[in-house]
Design a protein around this motif. Structure first.
Motif, short mmCIF file in Angstrom:
data_model
loop_
_atom_site.label_atom_id
_atom_site.label_comp_id
_atom_site.label_asym_id
_atom_site.label_seq_id
_atom_site.Cartn_x
_atom_site.Cartn_y
_atom_site.Cartn_z
N GLU A 40 -5.54 1.60 -3.39
CA GLU A 40 -5.22 3.01 -3.69
C GLU A 40 -3.88 3.12 -4.40
OE1 GLU A 40 -6.98 5.97 -3.14
OE2 GLU A 40 -8.65 4.59 -2.86
N ALA A 41 -2.92 2.31 -3.97
CA ALA A 41 -1.61 2.33 -4.62
C ALA A 41 -1.73 1.87 -6.07
CB ALA A 41 -0.63 1.44 -3.84
N GLY A 76 0.81 -1.23 0.00
CA GLY A 76 0.00 0.00 0.00
C GLY A 76 0.83 1.26 0.00
N ASP A 77 2.02 1.17 -0.55
CA ASP A 77 2.95 2.31 -0.55
C ASP A 77 2.82 3.04 -1.89
OD1 ASP A 77 5.03 4.06 -0.59
OD2 ASP A 77 6.58 2.59 -0.04
N GLU A 78 1.89 3.99 -1.95
CA GLU A 78 1.60 4.65 -3.22
C GLU A 78 2.76 5.53 -3.68
OE1 GLU A 78 0.67 5.77 -0.42
OE2 GLU A 78 0.73 7.95 -0.48
N ILE A 79 3.55 6.03 -2.75
CA ILE A 79 4.67 6.90 -3.14
C ILE A 79 5.71 6.08 -3.91
CG2 ILE A 79 6.53 8.39 -2.27
CD1 ILE A 79 4.62 8.90 0.17
N GLU A 97 -3.11 4.53 -8.31
CA GLU A 97 -2.11 5.53 -8.73
C GLU A 97 -1.38 5.04 -9.98
OE1 GLU A 97 -1.45 8.45 -7.34
OE2 GLU A 97 -2.43 8.36 -5.37
N LEU A 114 -8.87 -5.18 6.18
CA LEU A 114 -9.43 -4.33 5.14
C LEU A 114 -8.59 -3.07 4.89
CD1 LEU A 114 -11.73 -4.07 3.12
CD2 LEU A 114 -13.00 -2.79 4.83
N PRO A 115 -8.10 -2.38 5.92
CA PRO A 115 -7.25 -1.21 5.63
C PRO A 115 -6.04 -1.55 4.76
CG PRO A 115 -7.93 -1.16 7.92
CD PRO A 115 -8.39 -2.49 7.37
N ASP A 116 -5.46 -2.74 4.93
CA ASP A 116 -4.34 -3.14 4.08
C ASP A 116 -4.77 -3.24 2.62
OD1 ASP A 116 -2.56 -3.59 6.34
OD2 ASP A 116 -3.75 -5.38 6.74
N ILE A 151 -7.36 -1.75 1.26
CA ILE A 151 -7.71 -0.41 0.75
C ILE A 151 -6.45 0.33 0.31
CG2 ILE A 151 -8.51 1.88 1.51
CD1 ILE A 151 -10.58 0.31 3.25
N LEU A 152 -5.42 0.28 1.13
CA LEU A 152 -4.19 0.99 0.76
C LEU A 152 -3.54 0.36 -0.47
CD1 LEU A 152 -2.69 1.81 4.28
CD2 LEU A 152 -3.94 3.31 2.74
N GLU A 180 -16.62 6.52 -1.39
CA GLU A 180 -16.00 5.95 -2.58
C GLU A 180 -15.00 4.85 -2.29
OE1 GLU A 180 -13.81 8.92 -4.64
OE2 GLU A 180 -12.61 9.48 -2.90
N ILE A 181 -14.69 4.64 -1.01
CA ILE A 181 -13.63 3.68 -0.69
C ILE A 181 -13.98 2.29 -1.21
CG2 ILE A 181 -12.29 2.61 1.16
CD1 ILE A 181 -11.82 5.59 0.89
#
Lengths: 418, 211
Positions: free
Chosen positions: B66-67, B14-17, B70, B58-60, B62-63, B101-102
């Motif tokens: 999101e990544a 989940g590291d979008e950067i 990107e 779930l947070p994992d 989601i991230l 929207e998540i």
């Protein structure tokens, strides 16, 4: 401060508690029934209702007027509660938004609905935005004056103190920061997450609670925390980023005659159910120095009790000696028909009512729900919910739908004018 | 490690950067955009596997989603022609009044990573707009998301609007969101219900007869 509502509540508290322990000093009114249901066995299962947008719809009120002006808001809510013969109600505004709006968070307003946080434009889009954040002036900023006026008006109309609502810091942080951003904060920049939560707790929530209870007296204070729920948040996240701030606020605001707690959490279906129930208890139990006033109730939501089973949560509530409160699945009320609603109520009573310490919550009656459906809820509770509840006998009982007077006719005759 | 391994791992974590940086470096090194998307997709598929076996929360997921988004946002425009999306076409959005929207974004990421072409209408989408886009794009699947009990009641309005426009039998309708149940989906006449994003993928695969 108006002392009359406080004295009324004390009298009703005394009568309700005594009734629940078997000392019956006359018939119970709705509020006393709720108290008796929280502490033991009342005459029948109590129904709490959040009038909310259903009251707005019954009176054809515009959303902005209903959620901004105390007179239409309280009178419409009171009318709805009286029309449906609800046992207990509170002035329920959009309680997740008040502090956020006072901080400057944009809201989206729509007709037929409560306002909602504009999640596309979180107020703290970056850490730098936090430095520009100023605490709101409690009671002056945003719609805080509307909330205080509504509490005063509620006390005038009902002669009772309202429950006081605040947004819990964890949920406020999610809403003001955006869920994904706050997840990243908790994972990568926990120091910032804690700084934000501390600010929201001590600079926003605590002064706001203090201001509200100046108006209402030593009320019950409810912090709502829907985002602190599995699976959206893990139990570890809740333990690190939610519970400590709930306890900090409780410590800063409670008193021997005031109970402060965090609720609205859900998610038994998404994790170990007992761990979630334990977490909920941890959000309530420290809420008062006076043991008789705590914990207030254990609220379990329909999607969860349908998944894990009502017997599991009933047994847990019995074990902890706490009142079990089950909400009624809102779409079931909208869909009807009355007979199906009555069957649902019968099932909840059969599986949940036990020997007391039980209540039902109509947290949301969807706007536009036929009034016959709403009346069916209370009619079913009256027909099936008298104590002692015998689950075997319930199965053989048929539901009789009473005649329902159209709301407009009732309003012309009985309603508080708006 | 190679960019291929790094990219999948960054999405998984989940590291979008790092995800954006690695994808950019891969593009500079003339990597095929389709390969970049595929490597990113492996990360989110692995996130789903870990979630289903209880090692991810779930947070994992989601991230990770999101990544991956990107990567999609930067790389998908570089694909020639249809590029990704050979499995089928999906139009998706959150119903009117719902700004959440998540959940929808996770579904979008999972579907794209699995080879579906997805048009995301965003949040707070009116029934008339869903109908107009179905008429225009002719997707095989229409996905409706609602994340509050106050907004799920908008779903029947969309179903009615599709019926009125004569489009109901031309598109399969999938619904999902926290307050929904399979019973509710059936009661409004939806073709499918996804209990979560991975379940939604499985149901869509089944509806379209895709392995």
């Amino acid at each position: 401060m108006n002392l009359k509502p406080m004295l009324n509540v004390m009298k009703k508290l005394q009568k309700g508690v005594l009734y629940s322990k078997g000392l019956r000093l006359g018939r119970l009114d709705g509020y006393e029934r709720l108290i008796a249901g929280i502490y033991g066995q009342p005459d029948r299962v109590p129904l709490i209702c959040q009038p909310y947008t259903y009251a707005m719809g019954l009176h054809s009120l515009p959303s902005r007027k209903f959620f901004s002006e105390s007179l239409p808001f309280v009178h419409a809510s009171a009318n709805m509660a009286r029309y449906l013969d609800i046992d207990s109600w509170n002035p329920i505004f959009d309680f997740y938004n008040i502090e956020l709006e006072a901080l400057g968070q944009p809201l989206i307003w729509r007709e037929g609905s409560e306002p909602d946080v504009d999640s596309q434009h979180p107020l703290i889009a970056s850490e730098a935005d936090f430095g520009r954040l100023k605490p709101p002036a409690p009671g002056r900023d945003g719609r805080m004056p509307f909330v205080l006026e509504s509490y005063k008006r509620y006390m005038d109309v009902t002669g009772l103190q309202p429950m006081v609502y605040a947004c819990a810091p964890f949920t406020m942080a999610v809403l003001i920061r955006g869920y994904v951003n706050f997840l990243r904060d908790m994972r990568r920049n926990p120091a910032f997450a804690h700084k934000l939560l501390d600010f929201l707790s001590m600079e926003v929530v605590v002064p706001w609670i203090a201001k509200m209870v100046q108006v209402t007296g030593p009320s019950i204070v409810v912090m709502s925390d829907a985002w602190a729920s599995p699976p959206n948040a893990t139990l570890e996240m809740v333990a690190e980023f939610c519970i400590p701030y709930v306890h900090k606020i409780i410590k800063a605001t409670n008193s021997p005659i005031r109970t402060v707690f965090d609720t609205g959490v859900w998610g038994e279906r998404a994790a170990d159910p007992r761990a979630v129930l334990d977490m909920k208890m941890d959000m309530m139990v420290p809420g008062n120095d006076f043991k008789a006033l705590r914990p207030f109730f254990l609220l379990v939501w329909s999607e969860d009790y349908d998944a894990v089973g009502i017997p599991l949560v009933r047994d847990y509530a019995d074990e902890k000696k706490v009142c079990l409160l089950l909400n009624i699945y809102p779409p079931a009320l909208e869909e009807g028909p009355p007979e199906k609603i009555a069957e649902l109520i019968k099932r909840l009573i059969r599986e949940g009512a036990g020997r007391g310490r039980f209540g039902l919550l109509a947290n949301l009656i969807p706007i536009g729900t036929p009034v016959e459906h709403a009346h069916a809820v209370i009619a079913a509770i009256k027909q099936f919910g008298s104590y002692p509840v015998d689950p075997e006998k319930l199965d053989g009982m048929a539901f009789r739908m009473p005649a329902v007077e159209p709301f407009d006719d009732w309003y012309r005759r009985e309603g508080l004018r708006i | 490690m190679s960019w291929e391994e790094d990219l999948g791992r960054a999405v998984l974590e989940g590291d979008e950067i790092s995800t954006v940086r690695i994808a950019g470096e891969a593009l500079e090194a003339k990597a095929n955009p389709q390969d970049i998307l595929q490597r990113g997709a492996e990360g989110i598929i692995e996130a789903g596997r870990l979630w289903q076996q209880g090692d991810y929360f779930l947070p994992d997921v989601i991230l990770a989603a999101e990544a991956y988004r990107e990567v999609m946002d930067r790389v998908a425009p570089l694909l020639e022609g249809d590029g990704a999306g050979g499995k089928g076409s999906v139009l998706i959005g959150s119903v009117e009044g719902d700004a959440h929207e998540i959940g929808k974004n996770i579904v979008v990421a999972i579907l794209r990573s699995s080879g579906y072409r997805v048009v995301d209408l965003g949040v707070d989408v009116r029934a008339a707009d869903f109908v107009e886009k179905v008429q225009e794009l002719r997707p095989q699947i229409l996905g409706l998301g609602a994340y509050m009990t106050t907004t799920m009641r908008r779903m029947p309005e969309v179903m009615d609007a599709l019926q009125t426009a004569g489009l109901r039998d031309k598109v399969k309708v999938m619904v999902g969101g926290a307050p929904l149940t399979a019973e509710y989906a059936e009661s409004i006449g939806a073709d499918g219900y996804g209990a979560d994003a991975y379940d939604a993928l499985a149901v869509i695969n089944r509806l379209l007869g895709v392995a």
